[in-house]
Design a protein around this motif. Structure first.
Motif, PDB file in Angstrom:
ATOM      1  N   VAL A   1       8.318  -7.798  13.550  1.00  0.00           N
ATOM      2  CA  VAL A   1       7.116  -7.020  13.246  1.00  0.00           C
ATOM      3  C   VAL A   1       6.776  -7.169  11.769  1.00  0.00           C
ATOM      4  CG1 VAL A   1       6.250  -4.659  12.949  1.00  0.00           C
ATOM      5  CG2 VAL A   1       7.296  -5.341  15.110  1.00  0.00           C
ATOM      6  N   ASN A   2       5.524  -7.535  11.479  1.00  0.00           N
ATOM      7  CA  ASN A   2       5.104  -7.694  10.089  1.00  0.00           C
ATOM      8  C   ASN A   2       3.831  -6.920   9.751  1.00  0.00           C
ATOM      9  OD1 ASN A   2       3.098  -9.243  11.313  1.00  0.00           O
ATOM     10  ND2 ASN A   2       4.097 -11.185  10.832  1.00  0.00           N
ATOM     11  N   LYS A   3       3.357  -6.117  10.717  1.00  0.00           N
ATOM     12  CA  LYS A   3       2.198  -5.277  10.473  1.00  0.00           C
ATOM     13  C   LYS A   3       2.479  -3.870  11.004  1.00  0.00           C
ATOM     14  CE  LYS A   3      -1.099  -9.094  11.066  1.00  0.00           C
ATOM     15  NZ  LYS A   3      -2.263  -9.578  11.847  1.00  0.00           N
ATOM     16  N   VAL A   4       2.186  -2.867  10.194  1.00  0.00           N
ATOM     17  CA  VAL A   4       2.388  -1.476  10.605  1.00  0.00           C
ATOM     18  C   VAL A   4       1.113  -0.699  10.331  1.00  0.00           C
ATOM     19  CG1 VAL A   4       3.651   0.661  10.167  1.00  0.00           C
ATOM     20  CG2 VAL A   4       4.874  -1.528  10.201  1.00  0.00           C
ATOM     21  N   ARG A   5       0.684   0.103  11.323  1.00  0.00           N
ATOM     22  CA  ARG A   5      -0.463   0.988  11.126  1.00  0.00           C
ATOM     23  C   ARG A   5      -0.030   2.433  11.349  1.00  0.00           C
ATOM     24  NH1 ARG A   5      -5.504   0.968  10.208  1.00  0.00           N
ATOM     25  NH2 ARG A   5      -5.525  -1.303  10.253  1.00  0.00           N
ATOM     26  N   LEU A   6      -0.396   3.303  10.436  1.00  0.00           N
ATOM     27  CA  LEU A   6      -0.076   4.720  10.508  1.00  0.00           C
ATOM     28  C   LEU A   6      -1.288   5.477  11.046  1.00  0.00           C
ATOM     29  CD1 LEU A   6       1.727   5.017   7.056  1.00  0.00           C
ATOM     30  CD2 LEU A   6       2.754   4.630   9.309  1.00  0.00           C
ATOM     31  N   THR A   7      -1.065   6.275  12.079  1.00  0.00           N
ATOM     32  CA  THR A   7      -2.160   7.002  12.705  1.00  0.00           C
ATOM     33  C   THR A   7      -1.780   8.472  12.860  1.00  0.00           C
ATOM     34  OG1 THR A   7      -1.382   6.613  14.979  1.00  0.00           O
ATOM     35  CG2 THR A   7      -2.744   4.905  13.989  1.00  0.00           C
ATOM     36  N   GLY A   8      -2.566   9.211  13.634  1.00  0.00           N
ATOM     37  CA  GLY A   8      -2.262  10.607  13.884  1.00  0.00           C
ATOM     38  C   GLY A   8      -2.624  10.957  15.314  1.00  0.00           C
ATOM     39  N   GLY A   9      -3.202  12.118  15.471  1.00  0.00           N
ATOM     40  CA  GLY A   9      -3.760  13.099  14.548  1.00  0.00           C
ATOM     41  C   GLY A   9      -4.370  12.502  13.292  1.00  0.00           C
ATOM     42  N   GLU A  10      -4.272  13.244  12.237  1.00  0.00           N
ATOM     43  CA  GLU A  10      -4.741  12.810  10.924  1.00  0.00           C
ATOM     44  C   GLU A  10      -3.528  12.568  10.037  1.00  0.00           C
ATOM     45  OE1 GLU A  10      -6.116  11.547   7.662  1.00  0.00           O
ATOM     46  OE2 GLU A  10      -7.404  11.691   9.432  1.00  0.00           O
ATOM     47  N   PRO A  11      -3.189  11.307   9.737  1.00  0.00           N
ATOM     48  CA  PRO A  11      -1.957  11.005   9.001  1.00  0.00           C
ATOM     49  C   PRO A  11      -1.896  11.592   7.598  1.00  0.00           C
ATOM     50  CG  PRO A  11      -3.333   9.041   9.207  1.00  0.00           C
ATOM     51  CD  PRO A  11      -3.924  10.085  10.108  1.00  0.00           C
ATOM     52  N   LEU A  12      -3.059  11.817   6.990  1.00  0.00           N
ATOM     53  CA  LEU A  12      -3.050  12.344   5.625  1.00  0.00           C
ATOM     54  C   LEU A  12      -2.655  13.816   5.560  1.00  0.00           C
ATOM     55  CD1 LEU A  12      -6.192  10.587   4.116  1.00  0.00           C
ATOM     56  CD2 LEU A  12      -3.781  10.043   3.745  1.00  0.00           C
ATOM     57  N   LEU A  13      -2.465  14.459   6.713  1.00  0.00           N
ATOM     58  CA  LEU A  13      -1.965  15.827   6.715  1.00  0.00           C
ATOM     59  C   LEU A  13      -0.450  15.878   6.533  1.00  0.00           C
ATOM     60  CD1 LEU A  13      -4.128  17.500   9.517  1.00  0.00           C
ATOM     61  CD2 LEU A  13      -4.481  17.497   7.043  1.00  0.00           C
ATOM     62  N   ARG A  14       0.216  14.722   6.607  1.00  0.00           N
ATOM     63  CA  ARG A  14       1.649  14.666   6.307  1.00  0.00           C
ATOM     64  C   ARG A  14       1.843  14.711   4.797  1.00  0.00           C
ATOM     65  NH1 ARG A  14       5.956  12.803  10.140  1.00  0.00           N
ATOM     66  NH2 ARG A  14       7.133  12.386   8.235  1.00  0.00           N
ATOM     67  N   LYS A  15       2.631  15.670   4.318  1.00  0.00           N
ATOM     68  CA  LYS A  15       2.839  15.806   2.877  1.00  0.00           C
ATOM     69  C   LYS A  15       3.601  14.630   2.296  1.00  0.00           C
ATOM     70  CE  LYS A  15       2.755  20.865   2.928  1.00  0.00           C
ATOM     71  NZ  LYS A  15       3.497  22.123   2.631  1.00  0.00           N
ATOM     72  N   ASP A  16       4.407  13.944   3.142  1.00  0.00           N
ATOM     73  CA  ASP A  16       5.217  12.834   2.640  1.00  0.00           C
ATOM     74  C   ASP A  16       4.606  11.480   2.974  1.00  0.00           C
ATOM     75  OD1 ASP A  16       5.581  13.030   5.350  1.00  0.00           O
ATOM     76  OD2 ASP A  16       7.780  13.026   5.303  1.00  0.00           O
ATOM     77  N   VAL A  17       3.286  11.437   3.226  1.00  0.00           N
ATOM     78  CA  VAL A  17       2.658  10.201   3.679  1.00  0.00           C
ATOM     79  C   VAL A  17       2.764   9.078   2.640  1.00  0.00           C
ATOM     80  CG1 VAL A  17       0.352  10.901   2.874  1.00  0.00           C
ATOM     81  CG2 VAL A  17       0.581   9.217   4.712  1.00  0.00           C
ATOM     82  N   VAL A  18       2.645   9.397   1.363  1.00  0.00           N
ATOM     83  CA  VAL A  18       2.748   8.363   0.328  1.00  0.00           C
ATOM     84  C   VAL A  18       4.160   7.780   0.302  1.00  0.00           C
ATOM     85  CG1 VAL A  18       2.624   7.901  -2.156  1.00  0.00           C
ATOM     86  CG2 VAL A  18       0.903   9.361  -1.079  1.00  0.00           C
ATOM     87  N   GLY A  19       5.164   8.646   0.417  1.00  0.00           N
ATOM     88  CA  GLY A  19       6.541   8.181   0.461  1.00  0.00           C
ATOM     89  C   GLY A  19       6.818   7.310   1.668  1.00  0.00           C
ATOM     90  N   ILE A  20       6.218   7.626   2.802  1.00  0.00           N
ATOM     91  CA  ILE A  20       6.394   6.826   4.020  1.00  0.00           C
ATOM     92  C   ILE A  20       5.825   5.431   3.812  1.00  0.00           C
ATOM     93  CG2 ILE A  20       5.620   6.584   6.413  1.00  0.00           C
ATOM     94  CD1 ILE A  20       5.811   9.654   6.637  1.00  0.00           C
ATOM     95  N   VAL A  21       4.641   5.332   3.204  1.00  0.00           N
ATOM     96  CA  VAL A  21       4.039   4.028   2.918  1.00  0.00           C
ATOM     97  C   VAL A  21       4.940   3.225   1.986  1.00  0.00           C
ATOM     98  CG1 VAL A  21       2.091   2.868   1.814  1.00  0.00           C
ATOM     99  CG2 VAL A  21       1.685   4.830   3.307  1.00  0.00           C
ATOM    100  N   GLU A  22       5.478   3.873   0.970  1.00  0.00           N
ATOM    101  CA  GLU A  22       6.359   3.184   0.024  1.00  0.00           C
ATOM    102  C   GLU A  22       7.633   2.691   0.705  1.00  0.00           C
ATOM    103  OE1 GLU A  22       8.083   3.898  -4.496  1.00  0.00           O
ATOM    104  OE2 GLU A  22       7.366   5.590  -3.311  1.00  0.00           O
ATOM    105  N   ASP A  23       8.200   3.506   1.598  1.00  0.00           N
ATOM    106  CA  ASP A  23       9.390   3.089   2.351  1.00  0.00           C
ATOM    107  C   ASP A  23       9.112   1.830   3.167  1.00  0.00           C
ATOM    108  OD1 ASP A  23      10.741   5.293   1.380  1.00  0.00           O
ATOM    109  OD2 ASP A  23      10.491   6.491   3.208  1.00  0.00           O
ATOM    110  N   ILE A  24       7.964   1.795   3.820  1.00  0.00           N
ATOM    111  CA  ILE A  24       7.613   0.658   4.672  1.00  0.00           C
ATOM    112  C   ILE A  24       7.442  -0.608   3.834  1.00  0.00           C
ATOM    113  CG2 ILE A  24       5.824  -0.269   6.207  1.00  0.00           C
ATOM    114  CD1 ILE A  24       5.361   2.627   7.162  1.00  0.00           C
ATOM    115  N   ARG A  25       6.818  -0.472   2.683  1.00  0.00           N
ATOM    116  CA  ARG A  25       6.650  -1.644   1.812  1.00  0.00           C
ATOM    117  C   ARG A  25       7.992  -2.172   1.343  1.00  0.00           C
ATOM    118  NH1 ARG A  25       4.310  -0.897  -4.132  1.00  0.00           N
ATOM    119  NH2 ARG A  25       6.347   0.091  -4.226  1.00  0.00           N
ATOM    120  N   GLN A  26       8.905  -1.271   1.000  1.00  0.00           N
ATOM    121  CA  GLN A  26      10.219  -1.702   0.506  1.00  0.00           C
ATOM    122  C   GLN A  26      11.044  -2.404   1.580  1.00  0.00           C
ATOM    123  OE1 GLN A  26      11.941   1.854  -1.179  1.00  0.00           O
ATOM    124  NE2 GLN A  26      10.714   1.725  -3.065  1.00  0.00           N
TER     125      GLN A  26
END
Length: 255
Positions: A140-165
């Motif tokens: 897998v080389n592509k990930v999409r984050l969805t919801g509900g509304e994903p920006l309601l997750r307080k740790d959404v920025v950290g999740i994106v950073e984890d995936i990039r790393q």
């Protein structure tokens, strides 16, 4: 808005009469597969179920790391775990971060909302990291984050950073953009590369009618700001007969 290259038009997903069936589905008190995987992991069982590609992998963070190490050693990266019966290898993973949403779109949910799962039934940041690592191991080389509304997750920025790393360089998100402007810079810095923004009308009064919430100006501001970043931005529009079908041409000419 130079980075907005694509408009995606969709028909209305399903009739509102289906809403009567939603509560009985969402009120189920348990999620057997989720609980089974947590139980197996708690017993330090590294063997994954045969249908792992369609299940979630929750765990504590330490045991998550241990399971990833054991699985990557035991299973070659060229395995066919993500290859279907037509020999198509799937390299695209979608992860729902939340059931919650700050809009009440008429084609999506009733005015009062829907019953939500308890927090223990939602994947944690560490569990999402584990899930992505395992899928990345199998191509897998592509990930999409969805919801509900994903920006309601307080740790959404950290999740994106984890995936990039982990090594994923194509990270997308589908959002209604109501709160996007306050997160945009942090998301881009964390590694977000693609953005799908849901917008069904270019008229403020119709927006309020369709979503049952004010906020048109917030969405438009977010789209304008996103178009000035490095993000590849798409606009998703659900086309509904006698509601917004007369705006298709307006969307096509919109810049």
């Amino acid at each position: 808005m130079n980075h907005i290259k694509t408009l995606v038009f969709r028909r209305r997903p399903y009739p509102s009469r289906l809403f009567s069936a939603v509560p009985s589905i969402l009120e189920e008190p348990t999620r057997p597969r989720l609980e089974d995987l947590r139980r197996r992991l708690a017993n330090e069982d590294p063997q994954l179920p045969s249908n792992f590609a369609t299940t979630v992998v929750p765990s504590s963070e330490n045991r998550s790391r241990q399971m990833v190490q054991q699985h990557t050693v035991a299973t070659p990266s060229n395995s066919n775990i993500l290859t279907d019966r037509y020999q198509r290898h799937h390299s695209y993973l979608r992860i729902s971060l939340s059931e919650r949403c700050n809009l009440r779109c008429q084609y999506c949910m009733p005015p009062e909302g829907v019953p939500l799962q308890p927090s223990k039934a939602i994947l944690t940041r560490g569990e999402i990291q584990t899930l992505v690592q395992l899928f990345h191991h199998h191509g897998v080389n592509k990930v999409r984050l969805t919801g509900g509304e994903p920006l309601l997750r307080k740790d959404v920025v950290g999740i994106v950073e984890d995936i990039r790393q982990i090594g994923i360089h194509h990270i997308g998100m589908t959002t209604n953009a109501m709160t996007l402007s306050r997160h945009l810079d942090s998301l881009v810095e964390a590694g977000l590369t693609h953005l799908n923004i849901s917008l069904d009308t270019l008229q403020e009064d119709k927006f309020t009618q369709l979503t049952r919430r004010p906020g048109f100006s917030k969405v438009m501001k977010s789209i304008e700001l996103a178009s000035k970043t490095s993000l590849k931005v798409k606009i998703n529009c659900v086309v509904m007969k006698n509601i917004n079908e007369d705006e298709i041409v307006d969307f096509c000419h919109w810049q």
